[in-house]
Design a protein around this motif. Structure first.
Motif, PDB file in Angstrom:
ATOM      1  N   ALA A   1       0.854  -1.188   0.000  1.00 33.23           N
ATOM      2  CA  ALA A   1       0.000   0.000   0.000  1.00 33.23           C
ATOM      3  C   ALA A   1       0.887   1.235   0.000  1.00 33.23           C
TER       4      ALA A   1
ATOM      5  N   TRP B   1      -1.217  -0.479 -10.410  1.00 32.09           N
ATOM      6  CA  TRP B   1      -1.397   0.374  -9.233  1.00 32.09           C
ATOM      7  C   TRP B   1      -2.137   1.642  -9.655  1.00 32.09           C
ATOM      8  N   GLY B   2      -2.641   2.315  -8.695  1.00 28.40           N
ATOM      9  CA  GLY B   2      -3.380   3.543  -8.983  1.00 28.40           C
ATOM     10  C   GLY B   2      -2.435   4.719  -9.192  1.00 28.40           C
TER      11      GLY B   2
ATOM     12  N   ARG C   1      -1.695  -4.445  -7.249  1.00 25.09           N
ATOM     13  CA  ARG C   1      -2.302  -5.763  -7.425  1.00 25.09           C
ATOM     14  C   ARG C   1      -1.615  -6.494  -8.574  1.00 25.09           C
TER      15      ARG C   1
ATOM     16  N   THR D   1      -3.079   0.279  -3.800  1.00 28.16           N
ATOM     17  CA  THR D   1      -3.738  -0.190  -5.021  1.00 28.16           C
ATOM     18  C   THR D   1      -2.915  -1.217  -5.783  1.00 28.16           C
TER      19      THR D   1
END
Length: 808
Positions: free
Chosen positions: A16, A46-47, A36, A34
């Protein structure tokens, strides 16, 4: 949180990263939680992070993230792939990046900020991450590596890429050899900088960082150039000296105006073509110069096919013995506008585990080093070696004749640690404070520091520390004896730096022109005064002596021996060549002196002009050789069968005046010495000239109380009637016949009726009384058999003199 992936790629744990909105000019904050893996367990996503322009992905195997390395560098995407199956588990971290820096990687479990082992950095801003940048200190986005050694051209000391140079100016790290050539500049060639001449002028520019370690060292040279139709590029390998100076030799590789390649062998300014060949493309080349057996060498030329090198041409050198240079240079004596964009020079290390690198300007057999005020000199020890691990270099000095070790210079006293060099390396150390004397053999070896095993060894023979003299002038210094019969025998204590730029035991002919390097003084005389001079000096001072000859017959002082003020070491001039031979030795201390025999070709100049020329010469030598106390030993002119005697004596007087006025000069009288022909001494004459000059130098330079020829004490009238002149010397003499003298009174000649020699005087009876200013000259004889003034003790003759004022 830490994200980890197992060998079976299941249950990925997510890292995270908190994203925080960042103000302008602030690095991004954390990425949110985000991260994953997709179902393919290969793609990471990721974001987006506020303020991030791109992202760095780190990967490691330690649970605490302590071994994280840069994995993906500045991707603009919010995804990355990793198809590799991990050995156990992989841990990933993602950080945002913008122009103001990288966002944080979060905190470790102990609350401290995480720091990667290998950061995703690009300190030089070239878009290539530092850990993969072949030149992390300088921007080089293309990652050019001309020789493929892993060091980018911008950082490789063996490469000149000119990208850091300023267009319109000279490139850094290159030296013009000879006169300056202002047209040699850095220029832009469609965004690629390179160097070229502007055509026309004769020039020579050295790549200062690309010299070989020793003569005949194998070389690889990589050359990139622009394809400019009609323009020429000339590169010199194993280069020494220049075409313009008619000095040294080299192997020239040329790209001609039509792209044809040509190889020429240069000896001075004489050029021999070894062959030409047409290539499909001559813009990226590799040259491989290899020393062959005996006198042969070969230059191989390879072309780049986009993935590797293809053999393209071969040029054979059947006689390479003069190609002893160690430099790489660009030259321009027949065109030069084709640019060199990149040049890399690699001097290949020999396969031997250890070798002393020999060269005249560093260390070689028979080289003599000028001693300093403490009667010592530093001796460089250049070498090449190969070793898989650390080694120890050891050296010692031994007496060449007995083999006894010089105290304080045994292997235990001279040791240096060397790093491993499995591919080979070159280095140099200094043997400090070598005592005056010799000859010495310098033995060196590398040993295993743990076992003491000797891994390789080499020896330089017969070096010495003593005094060096430069010999210059015209034919009577060169030695036109007509024969070498009964030549002065050599001794180990006298060394010679020959015209072939090779150190050796001194032997006649000392001024031998065989394989002459500086052609400006090339000739083939016979016996000289040099060897006898050096032997006498060495025997008296107890240390070895070396002579560096540089004379040329038939030369005058007022034009041919003048200094080129724009280039004092111009080897195309007699003076410059003589100075260069000395300075090229790279001595720690200036040489002891200059010996000079010249003046025959200046007869007619008169006393004042020749004296001015001579004083200027001495001042120039002291300045350019870096020794204000340099001793100048001169030889007064001997006899000439066809001499214009008043003009001849005028030069002799100028020589006498210069020596009398300068406490650091001395002069030897030679008028009674036997000749080979009308003007040159014979072998016995040169031997005696060397002895007499040595006595003058020993007394004047070393302060030794050695006997020399009769010295003039006074010239006076005997009685008030001024009808007799008494010439007084400092020792008993013979000779001095009246025919040798001339008298003028107020400019009018007076005949000399008779002369009487008694003890240390010569009394001249005049035909009439002298009135007004009276001048006496001595030296009016054209043969050695004339009744010259000579010392009864065998020390030699008296000096000639001109227009000497007669005292009361």
């Amino acid at each position: 949180m830490l994200g980890r992936r197992s060998r079976r790629w299941h249950l990925p744990l997510l890292v995270a990263f908190l994203s925080s909105a960042s103000a302008p000019a602030v690095p991004p904050g954390d990425v949110g939680p985000t991260l994953r893996f997709d179902a393919d367990r290969i793609t990471l996503r990721w974001g987006a992070a506020a303020g991030a322009e791109s992202y760095n992905v780190y990967r490691g195997t330690a649970r605490d993230g302590s071994d994280l390395d840069c994995f993906v560098f500045r991707t603009p995407l919010t995804e990355a792939t990793d198809p590799e199956v991990p050995p156990v588990l992989f841990t990933y971290l993602v950080a945002g990046w913008n122009a103001d820096g990288e966002g944080p990687l979060g905190d470790a479990s102990d609350g401290t900020a995480r720091a990667p082992r290998v950061a995703c950095r690009d300190d030089d801003g070239d878009g290539v991450r530092d850990d993969r940048d072949n030149c992390p200190g300088l921007a080089n986005p293309q990652q050019l590596d001309q020789d493929g050694n892993g060091a980018g051209d911008a950082c490789d000391p063996r490469t000149y890429d000119f990208e850091q140079d300023i267009a319109g100016q000279r490139p850094a790290g290159m030296t013009q050899d000879g006169a300056a050539e202002p047209s040699f500049l850095v220029r832009d060639y469609s965004g690629d900088q390179g160097v070229a001449y502007d055509g026309g002028a004769t020039a020579n520019d050295l790549f200062d960082r690309l010299s070989a370690d020793t003569r005949f060292q194998d070389l690889d040279v990589y050359l990139d150039t622009a394809d400019l139709a009609g323009e020429t590029l000339t590169l010199e390998l194993w280069s020494e000296g220049t075409y313009a100076e008619d000095a040294g030799s080299a192997l020239q590789f040329r790209i001609l105006g039509d792209g044809t390649i040509e190889v020429r062998q240069r000896e001075g300014n004489s050029l021999q073509t070894l062959g030409q060949q047409s290539l499909a493309a001559a813009t990226r080349l590799r040259l491989r110069l290899r020393k062959g057996p005996e006198l042969a060498s070969t230059l191989y030329v390879d072309t780049w096919n986009g993935a590797g090198w293809d053999p393209a041409a071969q040029f054979d050198v059947s006689d390479d013995h003069l190609l002893r240079g160690r430099l790489l240079s660009l030259v321009n004596h027949d065109g030069g506008r084709r640019p060199a964009l990149r040049v890399t020079g690699v001097a290949l290390h020999p396969p031997d585990p250890f070798r002393i690198d020999r060269a005249f300007d560093t260390l070689d057999d028979w080289k003599l080093f000028q001693r300093g005020p403490a009667d010592t000199a530093p001796v460089p020890l250049p070498f090449s070696y190969r070793a898989s691990g650390e080694v120890r270099l050891e050296a010692r000095l031994v007496d060449s004749a007995s083999g006894a070790v010089v105290p304080g210079f045994d292997y235990a006293d001279l040791q240096w640690s060397l790093p491993a060099a499995p591919e080979g390396a070159a280095d140099s150390v200094e043997v400090a404070d070598v005592p005056a004397g010799g000859n010495y053999d310098l033995e060196a070896r590398i040993v295993d520091p743990t076992t003491g095993e000797i891994l390789g060894s080499d020896t330089v023979l017969s070096i010495a520390v003593g005094d060096v003299f430069l010999a210059a002038g015209q034919s009577n210094m060169s030695g036109y004896s007509g024969s070498l019969a009964n030549a002065e025998p050599p001794v180990p204590e006298v060394h010679l730096f020959g015209n072939d730029y090779v150190w050796k035991q001194a032997a006649e002919p000392m001024d031998d022109g065989t394989d002459q390097v500086d052609r400006v003084s090339k000739e083939f005389p016979q016996h000289t005064l040099m060897l006898r001079f050096a032997k006498e000096v060495s025997a008296a001072i107890g240390v070895p002596v070396a002579v560096i000859p540089a004379p040329l017959g038939g030369t005058n002082l007022h034009t041919q021996w003048q200094r080129d003020d724009s280039d004092p070491t111009n080897r195309g001039t007699l003076y410059g060549s003589s100075v260069h031979r000395v300075l090229a030795q790279n001595y720690a201390y200036p040489i002891r002196g200059v010996i000079w025999y010249q003046g025959e070709s200046d007869v007619g100049r008169g006393t004042d002009l020749y004296r001015q020329d001579l004083e200027r010469l001495v001042a120039n030598y002291r300045n350019d050789l870096g020794n204000p106390e340099l001793f100048f030993g001169n030889c007064q002119l001997a006899t000439y069968l066809y001499a214009d005697l008043p003009q001849w004596v005028a030069i002799q007087e100028a020589q006498r005046q210069q020596a009398e006025a300068d406490p650091l000069s001395g002069i030897a009288a030679l008028v009674d010495l036997t000749r080979n022909d009308t003007i040159h001494l014979d072998v016995p004459g040169y031997k005696e000239a060397g002895r007499r000059l040595a006595q003058v130098v020993l007394r004047g330079s070393y302060g030794l109380d050695v006997p020399i020829g009769p010295q003039l004490v006074s010239v006076t009238f005997d009685g008030a009637d001024r009808s007799r002149i008494v010439v007084t010397y400092d020792k008993p003499i013979t000779g001095g016949d009246a025919v040798l003298y001339r008298v003028t009174s107020d400019g009018t000649p007076i005949n000399i009726v008779s002369s009487v020699t008694s003890g240390n005087t010569v009394t001249l009876q005049l035909q009439r009384n002298a009135l007004g200013t009276t001048l006496l000259s001595y030296g009016y004889g054209r043969t050695p058999q004339a009744p010259w003034v000579v010392a009864t003790d065998g020390t030699g003759a008296a000096l000639a003199f001109g227009s000497y004022p007669v005292g009361p």
